[in-house]
Design a protein around this motif. Sequence first.
Motif, mmCIF file in Angstrom:
data_model
loop_
_atom_site.group_PDB
_atom_site.id
_atom_site.type_symbol
_atom_site.label_atom_id
_atom_site.label_comp_id
_atom_site.label_asym_id
_atom_site.label_seq_id
_atom_site.Cartn_x
_atom_site.Cartn_y
_atom_site.Cartn_z
ATOM 1 N N VAL A 111 0.108 -6.138 -3.042
ATOM 2 C CA VAL A 111 -0.390 -6.584 -1.733
ATOM 3 C C VAL A 111 0.639 -6.331 -0.637
ATOM 4 O O VAL A 111 1.843 -6.297 -0.896
ATOM 5 C CB VAL A 111 -0.745 -8.091 -1.724
ATOM 6 N N CYS A 112 0.123 -6.180 0.585
ATOM 7 C CA CYS A 112 0.998 -6.020 1.745
ATOM 8 C C CYS A 112 1.558 -7.387 2.133
ATOM 9 O O CYS A 112 0.800 -8.342 2.285
ATOM 10 C CB CYS A 112 0.225 -5.421 2.911
ATOM 11 N N VAL A 113 2.873 -7.479 2.295
ATOM 12 C CA VAL A 113 3.484 -8.772 2.636
ATOM 13 C C VAL A 113 3.092 -9.212 4.041
ATOM 14 O O VAL A 113 3.106 -10.399 4.339
ATOM 15 C CB VAL A 113 5.037 -8.759 2.549
ATOM 16 N N ASP A 114 2.731 -8.259 4.902
ATOM 17 C CA ASP A 114 2.444 -8.638 6.286
ATOM 18 C C ASP A 114 0.982 -8.941 6.549
ATOM 19 O O ASP A 114 0.667 -9.936 7.187
ATOM 20 C CB ASP A 114 2.928 -7.543 7.239
ATOM 21 N N CYS A 115 0.058 -8.088 6.076
ATOM 22 C CA CYS A 115 -1.349 -8.315 6.424
ATOM 23 C C CYS A 115 -2.195 -8.713 5.219
ATOM 24 O O CYS A 115 -3.369 -9.050 5.369
ATOM 25 C CB CYS A 115 -1.955 -7.088 7.111
ATOM 26 N N GLY A 116 -1.625 -8.688 4.014
ATOM 27 C CA GLY A 116 -2.369 -9.139 2.835
ATOM 28 C C GLY A 116 -3.320 -8.101 2.269
ATOM 29 O O GLY A 116 -4.063 -8.399 1.340
ATOM 30 N N THR A 130 4.001 1.690 1.459
ATOM 31 C CA THR A 130 3.979 1.193 2.833
ATOM 32 C C THR A 130 2.512 1.029 3.210
ATOM 33 O O THR A 130 1.715 1.942 3.027
ATOM 34 C CB THR A 130 4.653 2.217 3.774
ATOM 35 N N CYS A 131 2.149 -0.149 3.727
ATOM 36 C CA CYS A 131 0.747 -0.476 3.974
ATOM 37 C C CYS A 131 0.061 0.524 4.910
ATOM 38 O O CYS A 131 0.579 0.831 5.982
ATOM 39 C CB CYS A 131 0.654 -1.888 4.560
ATOM 40 N N ASP A 132 -1.120 1.016 4.483
ATOM 41 C CA ASP A 132 -1.897 1.940 5.314
ATOM 42 C C ASP A 132 -2.376 1.272 6.595
ATOM 43 O O ASP A 132 -2.574 1.922 7.620
ATOM 44 C CB ASP A 132 -3.141 2.426 4.549
ATOM 45 N N VAL A 133 -2.610 -0.035 6.509
ATOM 46 C CA VAL A 133 -3.198 -0.748 7.646
ATOM 47 C C VAL A 133 -2.141 -1.060 8.698
ATOM 48 O O VAL A 133 -2.332 -0.799 9.888
ATOM 49 C CB VAL A 133 -3.862 -2.065 7.185
ATOM 50 N N CYS A 134 -0.999 -1.608 8.265
ATOM 51 C CA CYS A 134 -0.048 -2.137 9.253
ATOM 52 C C CYS A 134 1.378 -1.637 9.069
ATOM 53 O O CYS A 134 2.256 -1.970 9.848
ATOM 54 C CB CYS A 134 -0.061 -3.670 9.211
ATOM 55 N N GLY A 135 1.637 -0.838 8.029
ATOM 56 C CA GLY A 135 3.006 -0.341 7.828
ATOM 57 C C GLY A 135 3.940 -1.311 7.126
ATOM 58 O O GLY A 135 5.117 -1.043 6.967
ATOM 59 N N GLY A 136 3.401 -2.472 6.708
ATOM 60 C CA GLY A 136 4.229 -3.465 6.014
ATOM 61 C C GLY A 136 4.590 -3.013 4.600
ATOM 62 O O GLY A 136 4.070 -2.020 4.093
ATOM 63 N N GLU A 137 5.470 -3.789 3.984
ATOM 64 C CA GLU A 137 5.897 -3.471 2.628
ATOM 65 C C GLU A 137 4.836 -3.947 1.628
ATOM 66 O O GLU A 137 4.321 -5.053 1.743
ATOM 67 C CB GLU A 137 7.235 -4.171 2.350
HETATM 68 ZN ZN LIG Z 1 -0.346 -4.436 5.875
#
Ligand SMILES: [Zn+2]
Length: 205
Positions: A111-116, A130-137
């Motif tokens: 899961v993305c740590v920033d947007c889930g 790296t998250c496709d949606v928001c670039g988070g880890e």
């Molecule tokens: Zn994300």
Amino acid sequence: MRLSHHYVVPHVSTGDMLRAAVKQGTPLGRKAKVQIERGELLGDDLIMDMVAARLRESDVRARGFVLDGCPRTVQQAERLSSILNPVDLDLAIDIVVPTHQVLRRLAARRVCVDCGANYSISSPPLINWTCDVCGGEVIQREDDKEEAITRRLELYERQTAPLIDWYQARQQLESVSGTGAPDAVTRRIIKVIEERRDRKGGRWT
Ligand SMILES: [Zn+2]
């Protein structure tokens, strides 16, 4: 999530609400963090106070809701019933997945740590975790590690299984196979909802 999109009603996820509380470091979030990482189920009061507050909000009152991740114990179900009184849940859906599949699915989840946003080992983000949606880890959550999963499944058997009987006795339960692609599962769920709605003459309670 797919279900709430289909019916255009709020998706009330105890998991999402808890993760948001953990990330914001609220008192509830700090308390929850320790227990989540140990793979424990959270206290009924903690969960249900949070759910009760959410279900009082105007969007839910106007449109109804899909409740996800709750109730997990008979105590929570009783509390939910009293929160909703004088109405009640239209339907509880038990998504049935064989244990070995649950283990495999959870162990593969990332899961993305920033947007889930959800990914898995077999469908990772496009670039290097790296998250496709928001670039988070994109990481493996502590509670998706094997030891925590095993503990969750044991708790599930002990605490959640009696819930099935509870909703069954109240004729509020439908079981749906959770195997296969998420879209296929969603279609099965929508089908049982529509069939039940038809039997009730097109009206919910
Ligand atoms: Zn994300």
